[in-house]
Design an enzyme around this catalytic site. Structure first.
Site, short mmCIF file in Angstrom:
data_model
loop_
_atom_site.label_atom_id
_atom_site.label_comp_id
_atom_site.label_asym_id
_atom_site.label_seq_id
_atom_site.Cartn_x
_atom_site.Cartn_y
_atom_site.Cartn_z
N CYS A 22 0.91 -1.27 -0.11
CA CYS A 22 0.13 0.00 0.16
C CYS A 22 0.78 1.33 0.06
O CYS A 22 1.82 1.32 0.53
CB CYS A 22 -0.75 -0.07 1.35
SG CYS A 22 -2.06 -1.14 1.29
N PRO A 23 0.48 2.29 -0.83
CA PRO A 23 -0.82 2.60 -1.38
C PRO A 23 -0.40 2.09 -2.88
O PRO A 23 -1.36 2.41 -3.73
CB PRO A 23 -0.78 3.87 -1.21
CG PRO A 23 0.45 4.68 -1.27
CD PRO A 23 1.37 3.57 -0.59
#
Lengths: 83, 477
Positions: A22-23
């Site tokens: 992430c992200p």
């Protein structure tokens, strides 16, 4: 390490963000979809489970269709049609 | 097919093995001394947090990051739901004198600290608690962020004089005037803490003159701390998120499906749809809120049972006074907390390399440096990792991912910013935001605003970075 965004056919794309956390997978998926035409399909390959939840909801909100979602050998394959 | 079955079987064996080992460790602690039940409680609450965080993909970084980066409010909603439930339980505990909560000194430092942390959590790919559960999933980038940033980076930050050039003379004078032992007042952070932070006000709504006089008894906790500080702001935020990110798309779809003009009741349906859009996150929000409240209840109950206010007293009774600070205390928040214990672990490692880590307020006077196996809050962090690992194994989502290339840089840099950003406000996304907001301390929101602003900057940077990489990839077609 590199992400891969390839055109594999007419209106068909492949986005490989395996290894990314992430992200990055959700950002790259969003950017790929922005660059595609309506009706085009992208197969996103990722191995970060948390991103799947976000990508699914993003598609639902924006109106893209998640055509298929499967897990194989620790990798998640999502087929998304741009709406 | 057989390969898949074998992997599933192996994952299940690992999940049971990990749980079994933790049960064994707990029994060994109990057999060694009944006081260690206190530490065992931290292990299993950590384990529960880890399972819930992993199952709900519960990460504070993604709350603001996914909102800005992908327009997805899933996690922001989950956190607000958790806050609502946690604040109600906090109020119940406070009204029965079973709360371990205490507000923190606040000021502009709270906002700045939140901002540094916010940038860090976006770069690292997870907040302080999120990074721990992602380690449990096998995520190497999160390990880098937690180990080098939250553990080592944080410990070094509180112990060095590198930032003395930022310290005004009046902080030095004020710190010296407090009469602390000179050998514990050595670092830049010490002067900041004793010369600035300790002079700042603390605020808990139920304890203010206006509210405590107007609302005697339990009402001050439910109305002051819970309703005013958590429930109303959470409801307002849900409406704002709905208005900015969901409403337009939802109304368009609904109007098309229903074939009529949209009314007020459709707005409620829209908000409810937003809340239930990701069931696993929202359900985990409810459960995390309840469990975090239960955690406070259990720790307070143990403190009453053993007649102590800090685990350091039990360590001293068991002959481990060297683990504690000069006040006889160790870091023992009595509730869900993340960063300070990682700092203690970092300090413990640095001591092995000959670094004197006790010549400061943070470790020397307040938190001590227990051996890791006798550190209750650190066991909570290990519990989170193992709980997440078990949940990930059971769902076949565990995958060892070594950090490569740019992720090494983002992990280290993000972790370091989180380590630094969690100190000046005395907490992270959990200790400085989640716990404080639910406990009636408005400074939690100040930290939260900082975190969101920092996350916004982090997302801006990543957007620019990924756009650049996409452009390169698309040169071919």
């Amino acid at each position: 390490m590199a992400m891969k965004f390839e055109k594999t056919g007419e209106g068909i794309y492949m986005l490989d963000v395996c290894g990314y956390v992430c992200p990055h997978p959700q950002i790259y998926t969003k950017k790929s979809l922005e660059k595609m035409a309506e009706g085009d399909v992208v197969e996103v390959i990722l191995d970060n489970p948390s991103s799947v939840e976000t990508i699914t909801q993003m598609c639902d909100q924006v109106g893209h269709d998640v055509l298929d979602k499967k897990t194989e050998g620790g990798k998640i394959y999502m087929k998304i049609k741009k709406g | 097919m057989e390969v898949v079955d074998n992997t599933e079987k192996r994952n299940k064996i690992w999940a049971f093995l990990t749980t079994g080992i933790l049960i064994l460790i707990s029994l060994l602690y109990y057999k060694t001394n009944v006081y260690y039940i206190y530490l065992v409680a931290y292990i299993w609450f950590g384990f529960a947090y880890g399972m819930m965080l992993q199952y709900g993909r519960f990460c504070f970084a993604s709350a603001s990051r996914d909102l800005f980066a992908a327009g997805v409010p899933r996690m922001a909603v989950g956190i607000l739901v958790a806050l609502v439930f946690f604040s109600l339980i906090q109020a119940t505990l406070a009204s029965t004198n079973m709360s371990t909560f205490h507000p923190a000194p606040f000021g502009i430092h709270t906002l700045i600290s939140g901002m540094i942390f916010g940038v860090g959590m976006v770069l690292a790919g997870g907040c302080a608690s999120g990074s721990l559960y992602k380690i449990g999933e096998g995520n190497g980038t999160s390990f880098l962020a937690a180990f080098f940033g939250l553990c080592i980076g944080q410990a070094i930050f509180v112990d060095v004089k590198w930032f003395n050039f930022l310290v005004p003379q009046k902080w030095i004078d004020s710190a010296i005037a407090k009469g602390l032992p000179a050998d514990k007042l050595t670092s830049s952070f010490d002067t900041y803490l004793a010369g600035y932070v300790w002079n700042q006000p603390t605020l808990q709504l139920s304890q203010t003159k206006t509210i405590s006089e107007a609302l005697p008894g339990a009402a001050k906790y439910f109305i002051g701390d819970s309703l005013l500080n958590a429930l109303i702001p959470a409801a307002v935020l849900l409406i704002v998120i709905y208005a900015f990110y969901i409403r337009k798309g939802f109304m368009k779809k609904r109007a098309k499906a229903k074939g009529r003009a949209m009314g007020f009741s459709d707005e409620f349906t829209g908000i409810w749809n937003m809340i239930t859009a990701s069931k696993r996150t929202t359900i985990m929000g409810v459960i995390i809120g309840i469990v975090a409240g239960l955690h406070i209840f259990v720790m307070k109950g143990m403190q009453i049972k053993f007649g102590v206010t800090n685990f350091g007293q039990l360590l001293t009774r068991m002959g481990h006074a060297s683990d504690t600070s000069i006040k006889g205390t160790v870091f023992d928040p009595g509730y869900w907390y993340i960063t300070s214990q990682e700092g203690q672990f970092g300090a413990w490692i640095l001591e092995k390399f000959g670094w004197n880590m006790r010549d400061n307020i943070f470790f020397g006077i307040n938190n001590g440096i227990p051996e890791p196996w006798r550190n209750p809050a650190l066991w909570m962090s290990f519990g989170i990792i193992f709980g997440a690992m078990v949940m990930a194994r059971l769902n076949n989502e565990f995958k060892l991912k070594l950090p490569k290339g740019e992720l090494i840089v983002w992990g280290l840099l993000g972790g370091l910013l989180m380590g630094i950003g969690s100190r000046p406000a005395l907490g992270c996304n959990i200790g400085a935001f989640f716990i404080r907001v639910a406990g009636g301390d408005p400074s939690g929101w100040l930290y939260g605003i900082g975190m969101v602003a920092g996350a916004f900057l982090g997302v801006k940077f990543f957007n620019w970075w990924s756009e650049r990489k996409m452009a390169k990839e698309m040169e071919a077609f």
